[in-house]
Design an enzyme around this catalytic site. Structure first.
Site, PDB file in Angstrom:
ATOM      1  N   LYS A 207      34.749  16.810  47.875  1.00 19.19           N
ATOM      2  CA  LYS A 207      36.158  17.164  47.694  1.00 19.19           C
ATOM      3  C   LYS A 207      36.663  16.286  46.546  1.00 19.19           C
ATOM      4  O   LYS A 207      37.601  15.474  46.694  1.00 19.19           O
ATOM      5  CB  LYS A 207      36.921  16.907  49.014  1.00 19.19           C
ATOM      6  CG  LYS A 207      38.323  17.466  49.077  1.00 19.19           C
ATOM      7  CD  LYS A 207      38.371  18.975  49.179  1.00 19.19           C
ATOM      8  CE  LYS A 207      39.816  19.454  49.143  1.00 19.19           C
ATOM      9  NZ  LYS A 207      39.953  20.897  48.972  1.00 19.19           N
TER      10      LYS A 207
ATOM     11  N   ASP B 294      26.769  22.706  61.222  1.00 21.37           N
ATOM     12  CA  ASP B 294      27.006  23.512  62.425  1.00 21.37           C
ATOM     13  C   ASP B 294      27.376  24.939  62.044  1.00 21.37           C
ATOM     14  O   ASP B 294      26.961  25.902  62.691  1.00 21.37           O
ATOM     15  CB  ASP B 294      28.117  22.900  63.289  1.00 21.37           C
ATOM     16  CG  ASP B 294      27.546  21.924  64.311  1.00 21.37           C
ATOM     17  OD1 ASP B 294      26.443  21.395  64.050  1.00 21.37           O
ATOM     18  OD2 ASP B 294      28.181  21.687  65.351  1.00 21.37           O
TER      19      ASP B 294
ATOM     20  N   TYR C 116      33.207   8.275  59.498  1.00 25.10           N
ATOM     21  CA  TYR C 116      32.816   8.040  60.891  1.00 25.10           C
ATOM     22  C   TYR C 116      32.541   6.564  61.169  1.00 25.10           C
ATOM     23  O   TYR C 116      32.606   6.109  62.303  1.00 25.10           O
ATOM     24  CB  TYR C 116      31.566   8.860  61.257  1.00 25.10           C
ATOM     25  CG  TYR C 116      31.789  10.359  61.351  1.00 25.10           C
ATOM     26  CD1 TYR C 116      33.037  10.928  61.128  1.00 25.10           C
ATOM     27  CD2 TYR C 116      30.748  11.212  61.677  1.00 25.10           C
ATOM     28  CE1 TYR C 116      33.231  12.296  61.200  1.00 25.10           C
ATOM     29  CE2 TYR C 116      30.942  12.585  61.755  1.00 25.10           C
ATOM     30  CZ  TYR C 116      32.184  13.123  61.511  1.00 25.10           C
ATOM     31  OH  TYR C 116      32.375  14.473  61.595  1.00 25.10           O
TER      32      TYR C 116
ATOM     33  N   ASP D 230      28.391  17.252  58.814  1.00 28.85           N
ATOM     34  CA  ASP D 230      28.518  17.543  60.238  1.00 28.85           C
ATOM     35  C   ASP D 230      29.074  18.961  60.419  1.00 28.85           C
ATOM     36  O   ASP D 230      28.544  19.778  61.187  1.00 28.85           O
ATOM     37  CB  ASP D 230      29.479  16.499  60.851  1.00 28.85           C
ATOM     38  CG  ASP D 230      29.441  16.497  62.357  1.00 28.85           C
ATOM     39  OD1 ASP D 230      28.616  17.217  62.936  1.00 28.85           O
ATOM     40  OD2 ASP D 230      30.257  15.759  62.963  1.00 28.85           O
TER      41      ASP D 230
ATOM     42  N   ASP E 163      35.807  23.039  51.023  1.00 27.52           N
ATOM     43  CA  ASP E 163      36.502  24.220  51.567  1.00 27.52           C
ATOM     44  C   ASP E 163      35.876  25.500  51.025  1.00 27.52           C
ATOM     45  O   ASP E 163      35.639  26.460  51.766  1.00 27.52           O
ATOM     46  CB  ASP E 163      38.015  24.159  51.277  1.00 27.52           C
ATOM     47  CG  ASP E 163      38.352  23.636  49.891  1.00 27.52           C
ATOM     48  OD1 ASP E 163      37.433  23.219  49.171  1.00 27.52           O
ATOM     49  OD2 ASP E 163      39.542  23.659  49.534  1.00 27.52           O
TER      50      ASP E 163
END
Ligand SMILES: NC(=O)c1ccc[n+]([C@@H]2O[C@H](COP(=O)([O-])OP(=O)(O)OC[C@H]3O[C@@H](n4cnc5c(N)ncnc54)[C@H](O)[C@@H]3O)[C@@H](O)[C@H]2O)c1
Length: 371
Positions: free
Chosen positions: A189, A249, A142, A245, A221
């Site tokens: 990852k 959620d 980001y 992030d 994942d």
């Protein structure tokens, strides 16, 4: 303890929910003999309307000289519906996070027994789930260099992390795990990404200082799948910015209502406490917004300063309100209480806990008769 708390109510439902948190913190101060001083300042759309700046200098200065920031929410449809607007409410929060160096976002997620049937997930899967997500907030993709080719047909976002950035949040996660079920799960990852490999290497090193905490690893994942299949396996999740992030959620669905989910953002200086939800502009001024996310964020503020008994008093009061159905309509459609009434109830339970024994008959009826 003496604390100076900057209160930034912001937009939409921000002012009404924050008002309930201040009520609750005042009740805590009275009962436990602390001195909490509150000073308000504008932020977001309210600050643009007033001063043309979503984070006026005076607001930033107040936050910097305070011990903590209690933040409501920002956002207004007039800016959401105007993609051309150059000055936007969100810029206020992003700048504040940056100025305060808030590198870790901490989000507890818990399934309340009384609310497990409200989740789209099966009750037997989420019952007992109780985790905290530590998301890195100021690094990664980001914030990396961004570019688009001249012909506009390719683009890139750079993801970088340094050992220092990983270490500082990893220590927070391990310390939190020591006070909980002593397990940290690093979500990454590492089979594909170089930055994830650095995270693994660094976190393994940090783990050596916390021998009582178990460390395990999940690819993001798989973690996304495990969150739905078996969320009870998680205690503390540690992860980088973008994965955090997304995962946080996803995890919020376990809680039953977004109006219950608290968060803290901490860094080297002043910490900030805010609900995870936005300004819910449709509800502004109607007294239907759930103040609990903000009130539990205030409980995190107390924990941040080591006031654990005080925070527990707030959390117990919230659990009682849920058990007794003293809830806003997002949780209790039939027998709802206004934002202020929920705040009043929590204030009175905290002030006088002995006066508020749970009455089983009321529990069965889903009603309460205390206030
Ligand atoms: N940190 C922040 O301040 C923050 C975070 C997210 C969104 N926003 C902003 O908020 C504005 C509205 O965004 P949105 O509608 O996508 O998200 P939102 O979180 O404000 O609302 C989404 C939905 O969640 C529910 N909800 C939210 N808060 C609730 C509460 N306290 N009690 C009960 N139900 C609640 C409502 O059903 C609402 O329709 C936008 O301007 C957005 O940019 C701000």
């Amino acid at each position: 303890m003496k604390l100076n708390i900057a209160v930034l109510p912001g937009d939409g439902i921000g002012p009404e929910i924050t008002q309930q948190s201040v009520k609750v913190l005042n009740a805590v101060a009275d009962r436990f003999e602390h001195e909490f001083y509150f000073e308000e300042a504008v932020v977001g759309a309210a600050a643009i309307d007033l001063l043309g700046n979503p984070l006026p200098d005076a607001t930033l200065e107040l936050c910097k000289k305070s011990d903590a920031v209690l933040f409501g929410a920002i956002g207004d449809p007039k800016y959401d519906n105007d993609p051309e607007a150059k000055v936007r409410p969100e810029q206020g929060l992003l700048k504040l996070r940056k100025e305060l160096g808030l590198f870790a976002n901490i989000r507890p997620v818990k399934a309340y027994d009384k609310l497990v049937d409200r989740s789209p997930l099966k009750a037997e899967i989420i019952k007992g789930a109780d985790m905290v997500i530590f998301r890195e907030l100021t690094g990664g993709i980001y914030f990396g260099e961004k570019s688009t080719s001249e012909d506009g047909r390719s683009a890139s976002d750079l993801c970088t992390y340094s050992v220092e950035e990983i270490e500082r949040i990893a220590h927070l996660a391990f310390k939190a795990a020591q006070l909980r079920s002593k397990k940290v799960t690093l979500v990454d990852k590492a089979n594909v990404l170089e930055t994830s490999r650095l995270w693994r290497k660094t976190v393994k090193e940090v783990a050596k200082e916390y021998k009582d905490v178990e460390l395990d690893f999940l690819f993001v994942d798989n973690a996304a799948m495990q969150m739905i299949l078996n969320p009870k396996q998680f205690d503390v999740i540690l992860t980088e910015n973008m994965f955090g992030d997304i995962i946080s959620d996803e995890a919020s669905v376990i809680g039953g209502s977004i109006g219950l989910l608290e968060s803290a953002s901490v860094g080297s200086k002043v910490a900030l406490f805010e609900p995870i939800h936005g300004s819910y502009p449709q509800a502004a001024g109607k007294g239907i917004a759930n103040p609990v996310a903000s009130i539990l964020s205030a409980a995190m503020l107390l924990e941040h300063f080591g006031l654990t008994t005080e925070a527990l008093a707030v959390r117990k009061a919230v659990e009682m309100s849920i058990a007794l159905n003293v809830c806003t309509p997002d949780i209790n459609k039939d027998n709802h209480y206004s934002t202020a009434k929920v705040g009043d109830f929590l204030e009175s339970v905290i002030s006088d806990p002995e006066d508020h024994d749970i009455n089983n008959d009321n529990l069965k009826l889903g009603q309460m008769t205390i206030i």
